[in-house]
Scaffold this active site. Structure first.
Site, PDB file in Angstrom:
ATOM      1  CG  ASN A  33      11.036-112.971  26.371  1.00 26.86           C
ATOM      2  OD1 ASN A  33      11.935-112.984  25.541  1.00 26.86           O
ATOM      3  ND2 ASN A  33       9.603-112.783  25.706  1.00 26.86           N
TER       4      ASN A  33
ATOM      5  N   GLY B 101       5.724-117.462  17.903  1.00 26.46           N
ATOM      6  CA  GLY B 101       6.161-118.087  19.135  1.00 26.46           C
ATOM      7  C   GLY B 101       5.476-119.209  19.451  1.00 26.46           C
ATOM      8  CB  ALA B 102       6.739-122.145  21.308  1.00 17.60           C
ATOM      9  CG  ASP B 103       4.651-117.243  23.843  1.00 23.93           C
ATOM     10  OD1 ASP B 103       4.777-117.249  22.523  1.00 23.93           O
ATOM     11  OD2 ASP B 103       4.840-116.109  24.155  1.00 23.93           O
ATOM     12  NE  ARG B 104       1.354-114.221  18.827  1.00 25.29           N
ATOM     13  CZ  ARG B 104       1.131-113.662  17.839  1.00 25.29           C
ATOM     14  NH1 ARG B 104       2.043-113.589  17.027  1.00 25.29           N
ATOM     15  NH2 ARG B 104       0.082-113.000  17.556  1.00 25.29           N
TER      16      ARG B 104
ATOM     17  CB  THR C  57       9.856 -88.610  38.367  1.00 26.27           C
ATOM     18  OG1 THR C  57      10.236 -87.252  38.272  1.00 26.27           O
ATOM     19  CG2 THR C  57      10.408 -89.552  37.361  1.00 26.27           C
TER      20      THR C  57
END
Length: 236
Positions: free
Chosen positions: A9, A85-88, A163
């Site tokens: 991504n 997903g292709a990465d998986r 913060t």
């Protein structure tokens, strides 16, 4: 000789496979990925989770890995492969090839995914959750005053006194807790032998969770390579 490409991504990781050696090339921002930025002299095998990037590379004979076209290296019959997903897919292949099974892969990137492969090389499913980058961005984009803070590899030990520290404590500690719970639940249900951490943020999570072993940065690329080699062998 083969060009390998893992399109995520945020970044795309290209590499060259030659003479049994994988050479990583400089990463390319996924938004800037074009055919012209890849080596032109070799066939290309890719895993992509970004349809727009895949479309920009269309028409050049690239092999795009999928659960339907992975050389039969993993059995996906126990899951719905239509949106996997292709990465998986690549992670499952690499885990089954290089590590004792059953195995679990935590891919730590823009998203955090888990892939589980049993001793019969069957894909059992997994999990998808936001990674640290997405958590930071969601706070920044979904609120009026919270900043998008930079990454740190140190896990905060105490609640934040301002913060930025509070976001880091909440996001980074929260992400570690999320992965710890997902891994624990997987171990209870699947009897995992190998617990692996892949992806750009793997070092952070492996340092925080001793049950995870960080794999090499070319782990997913090797999964793509193995599928391409098996597919080519079947076509020969």
């Amino acid at each position: 000789m083969l060009t390998l490409l893992n399109i995520g991504n945020t970044h795309a990781q290209p590499a060259i496979w030659h003479d049994g050696y994988l050479e990583l090339l400089p990463r390319i921002p996924t938004s800037e990925l074009t055919w012209e930025r890849l080596p032109q002299e070799y066939p290309v095998a890719a895993a992509s989770v970004v349809p727009k990037a895949s479309a920009r590379l269309a028409g050049h004979g690239i092999y795009f890995l999928s659960a339907y076209d992975c050389g039969g290296l993993i059995d996906f019959s126990r899951v719905d492969p239509t949106t996997l997903g292709a990465d998986r897919v690549a992670n499952a292949i690499a885990a089954a090839e290089f590590y004792p099974l059953p195995a679990l892969v935590v891919d730590c990137g823009t998203a955090i995914t888990i892939e589980i492969v049993d001793e019969r090389r069957r894909f059992l499913g997994g999990a998808i959750a936001p990674g640290r980058r997405l958590m930071r961005r969601a706070l920044f984009e979904g609120t009026a005053q919270l900043p998008e803070i930079p990454f740190s590899q140190e896990l905060p030990e105490e609640p934040g006194r301002n913060t930025v520290e509070a976001i880091r404590f909440g996001v980074d500690r929260g992400a570690v807790g999320l992965v710890r719970e997902l891994v624990a639940a997987s171990l209870r249900s699947c009897g995992i032998v190998s617990c692996l951490a892949a992806g750009g943020d793997a070092g952070f999570f492996a340092a925080a969770l001793p049950e995870l072993k960080a794999v090499e940065s070319d782990f997913t690329l090797h999964g793509i390579r193995l599928a391409w080699e098996r597919r080519r062998g079947r076509q020969a």
